[in-house]
Scaffold this motif. Structure first.
Motif, PDB file in Angstrom:
ATOM      1  N   GLN A 136      46.255  38.350  37.720  1.00  0.00           N
ATOM      2  CA  GLN A 136      45.634  37.791  36.524  1.00  0.00           C
ATOM      3  C   GLN A 136      45.519  36.273  36.590  1.00  0.00           C
ATOM      4  O   GLN A 136      44.658  35.692  35.922  1.00  0.00           O
ATOM      5  CB  GLN A 136      46.446  38.201  35.289  1.00  0.00           C
TER       6      GLN A 136
ATOM      7  N   LYS B 175      41.823  37.009  38.276  1.00  0.00           N
ATOM      8  CA  LYS B 175      41.439  37.127  36.873  1.00  0.00           C
ATOM      9  C   LYS B 175      40.665  38.423  36.665  1.00  0.00           C
ATOM     10  O   LYS B 175      41.170  39.501  36.932  1.00  0.00           O
ATOM     11  CB  LYS B 175      40.643  35.897  36.430  1.00  0.00           C
ATOM     12  N   CYS B 176      39.416  38.306  36.214  1.00  0.00           N
ATOM     13  CA  CYS B 176      38.589  39.487  35.973  1.00  0.00           C
ATOM     14  C   CYS B 176      37.223  39.262  36.617  1.00  0.00           C
ATOM     15  O   CYS B 176      36.177  39.591  36.047  1.00  0.00           O
ATOM     16  CB  CYS B 176      38.462  39.729  34.472  1.00  0.00           C
TER      17      CYS B 176
ATOM     18  N   ASN C 286      40.943  41.739  30.228  1.00  0.00           N
ATOM     19  CA  ASN C 286      40.510  40.367  30.489  1.00  0.00           C
ATOM     20  C   ASN C 286      41.680  39.425  30.207  1.00  0.00           C
ATOM     21  O   ASN C 286      42.116  39.287  29.069  1.00  0.00           O
ATOM     22  CB  ASN C 286      39.318  40.023  29.589  1.00  0.00           C
TER      23      ASN C 286
END
Length: 659
Positions: A292, A296-297, A354
């Motif tokens: 994360q 991340k996304c 997210n």
């Protein structure tokens, strides 16, 4: 007084019954019989009730005659001890139902393995008996009735631990994975591959043609799984694992990237290496924080690896963590997990959450608060889970949820009229309404990135490909491996079941052989002149155990083929090499300084034998108890487990410092 009289009355009745039948009467040791009061010295049979001469027996066993311990005219089969009953082999479950080739395949995937559900051919992935298939199709929602259902193979794996062989080739598995990774990026970014590597199977767990399989411009993060099964032989053994894994990645053509995680055209980039346990949760929270914070996304994530590396177990673990959307664990079913190779047959997926700044902050606060707890502050369920994993592995992690939605308290709709009825009325039976299956809304998944679980790539030259499902369960370790150490002289032989053999041919002194394999796989030590006879006589039987099935099984099993190995000892404190007997386990060899050792190792024909230098656990010879008197074996020694993200006691701190 009344109890004493009743007791004497019963004794007198038993004595009279014994005299009438001409059988001796004996009281159990420790019981005393006092004379009855006057008037009760003898008891007529009719006082015991009508028909007592034929049927009446006392229910107190201490008062029964010797020959009347069981009912007359019947033969009581003695009960088997609980241990013997547990060891009885389970009856093979026979699948029921018939196929229907005329029915078209559905567009719904099995929630356990990902294969498309159908009822056409039992040998193909995703098969479901036509009776079950048609009943689900007949529901009001049509093909939606199949949603959440599992195929026959997954059902048998979960409920009966029984695997069905399917007509799926190694090339089909590879094609499915390669096609998924080479498709055009859905969000303008190439996917991230989490390559799950089994540290027990290094270096074979890293496929030799891995770069060609993954394709160019792929970012790879390698996860060394199953570290919880290996005992710590030194305080820095995890750093050694990571270094060994990095070396094996370079040998497989996967090289680290120096800046960021961006790939350049024409080559793959190794983003990072993490050591985890998908089963006990060790290292998973740290992995999620890393993903994360860096990835991340930005794109989809794929779990890739060889068979039995633990991909589906990791998929299920991430499904219960902060890495997926908060409702994903309620909507997405868990993947089927089994020791049988190739359990997952198609892609399974869940949507990623997210990681906004607010969510990352809240997650860090939760992890910080969890790290301040000690074991006494955990809930009852957490303690139960923790104690279970302590018996399973050496390293345990704790995985929590930060963003899980609070469920509303269920409201009970109580109608007293439905419970009241007269003698002329029939009771009202409520009709069971199945729970509605939850689904993602359009807004939840319209721009979602997904984590995919892919089918395992079947390894070539692997001994597991030759074994039955029962044999696979015995060979693959399911709990912490406890080293078994033996001291052998030249002219001695060590058998690892009937799957591997090591002959100690030459050497000036005795050497130590530490076996790292499943505790269900037996080790047998003998002399060289008896080894061939023992293998011919006991392979397929209880002594060597695997393979099992006697002479008929061994006729179809490939013979053992030899390979000579020359080693030079580096001292009695450190192993010189591991002799890896395919995926059945390995033997760490520790020889005296400069002692030249000549070994001959055997594995089944068509499987791989690897001499691993440096050894994975070079100081494994120290994890043993005292030598058993009159034997070549040492007593085993299991080290205590270590719990991650939990305040350690002084005893745990001392144990860590001693390693």
């Amino acid at each position: 007084m009344h109890r004493l009289c009743l007791r004497r009355l019963l004794v007198a009745g038993a004595q009279a019954r014994a005299r009438a039948l001409g059988t001796p009467f004996k009281l159990r040791p420790g019981l005393r019989c006092q004379p009855l009061p006057a008037g009760l010295a003898s008891v007529p049979w009719d006082l015991l009730g009508p028909g007592s001469n034929e049927e009446e027996l006392f229910v107190f066993p201490e008062y029964l005659p010797e020959e009347l311990e069981k009912p007359w005219g019947t033969e009581v089969v003695p009960k088997k001890p609980p241990r013997e009953r547990r060891c009885q082999e389970r009856r093979q479950h026979r699948p029921k139902g018939q196929p229907d080739p005329s029915m078209p395949t559905s567009s719904v995937s099995c929630s356990g393995c990902g294969a498309e559900l159908h009822c056409q051919d039992p040998a193909m992935p995703g098969y479901m008996p036509s009776e079950k298939y048609l009943s689900l199709l007949g529901e009001p929602e049509g093909q939606g009735g199949l949603r959440g259902a599992v195929c026959q193979r997954c059902w048998l794996l979960v409920h009966h631990q029984q695997a069905l062989r399917l007509e799926v080739s190694r090339d089909q598995y590879r094609s499915l994975v390669s096609t998924a990774l080479r498709q055009l990026p859905r969000h303008g970014r190439a996917p991230l591959v989490l390559y799950v590597a089994d540290v027990l199977d290094l270096p074979d767990t890293l496929l030799p043609d891995l770069p060609e399989l993954l394709g160019p411009t792929i970012n790879i993060m390698v996860l060394g799984n199953k570290v919880d099964l290996l005992p710590p032989d030194s305080h820095d053994y995890l750093k050694r694992f990571r270094k060994q894994l990095l070396l094996n990645c370079a040998q497989a053509g996967i090289h680290p990237v120096t800046k960021g995680i961006r790939g350049s055209a024409g080559r793959q980039h190794l983003v990072d290496i993490h050591l985890i346990s998908a089963k006990t949760g060790y290292g998973v929270e740290e992995l999620i924080s890393k993903l994360q914070g860096s990835w991340k996304c930005n794109g989809d994530v794929y779990l890739v690896g060889a068979t039995n590396s633990g991909k589906s177990t990791l998929f299920n673990t991430l499904l219960q963590s902060d890495y997926c959307k908060s409702r994903a664990s309620e909507v997405v079913n868990r993947a089927t997990v089994s020791p049988w190779p190739g359990t997952t047959l198609n892609l399974l997926k869940f949507p990623l959450i997210n990681p906004t700044s607010d969510r990352i902050f809240r997650r860090k606060e939760r992890l910080k608060a969890e790290a301040e707890k000690d074991e006494e502050q955990l809930s009852r369920d957490e303690k139960k889970t923790l104690n279970y994993f302590k018996k399973q592995g050496y390293l345990i992690g704790r995985i929590g949820r930060t963003f899980q939605q609070q469920k509303a308290e269920p409201v009970i709709d109580f109608d007293p009229d439905t419970l009241s009825f007269t003698m002329e009325e029939e009771p009202v039976v409520s009709i069971y309404k199945p729970k509605e299956r939850e689904e993602f809304t359009y807004n939840e998944v319209k721009d979602a990135r997904w984590c995919f679980d892919t089918p395992g790539i079947v390894k070539e030259n692997c001994v597991l490909n030759l074994l039955t499902e029962k044999e696979v369960k015995l060979v693959l370790p399911s709990k912490a491996i406890v080293p078994r150490t033996f001291v052998l002289k030249p002219g001695m032989v060590l058998f690892l079941g009937a799957l591997g053999r090591i002959d100690y041919l030459q050497g000036e002194q005795s050497s130590w052989f530490s076996v790292m394999a499943s505790h269900l796989l037996p080790v047998h030590v003998t002399f060289l002149e008896k080894a061939d006879v023992i293998y011919q006589k006991h392979s397929g039987n209880d002594l060597l155990k695997v393979p099992m099935g006697g002479e008929e099984r061994m006729k179809e099993f490939p013979p053992l083929v030899p390979q000579d190995i020359m080693l030079e000892g580096i001292g009695a404190d450190e192993a010189v090499a591991d002799i890896k007997l395919s995926s059945a386990g390995w033997v760490a060899v520790t020889a005296q300084l400069e002692d030249k050792v000549h070994l001959r190792a055997y594995v089944p024909e068509g499987t791989g034998l690897t001499v691993r230098r440096p050894p994975l656990l070079p100081y494994i010879v120290h994890i043993k108890g005292k030598r058993i008197k009159g034997s070549v074996a040492y007593r085993t020694k299991k080290l205590p487990p270590l719990v991650e993200n939990l305040k350690r006691t002084n005893q745990q701190k001392k144990r860590t410092s001693d390693l």
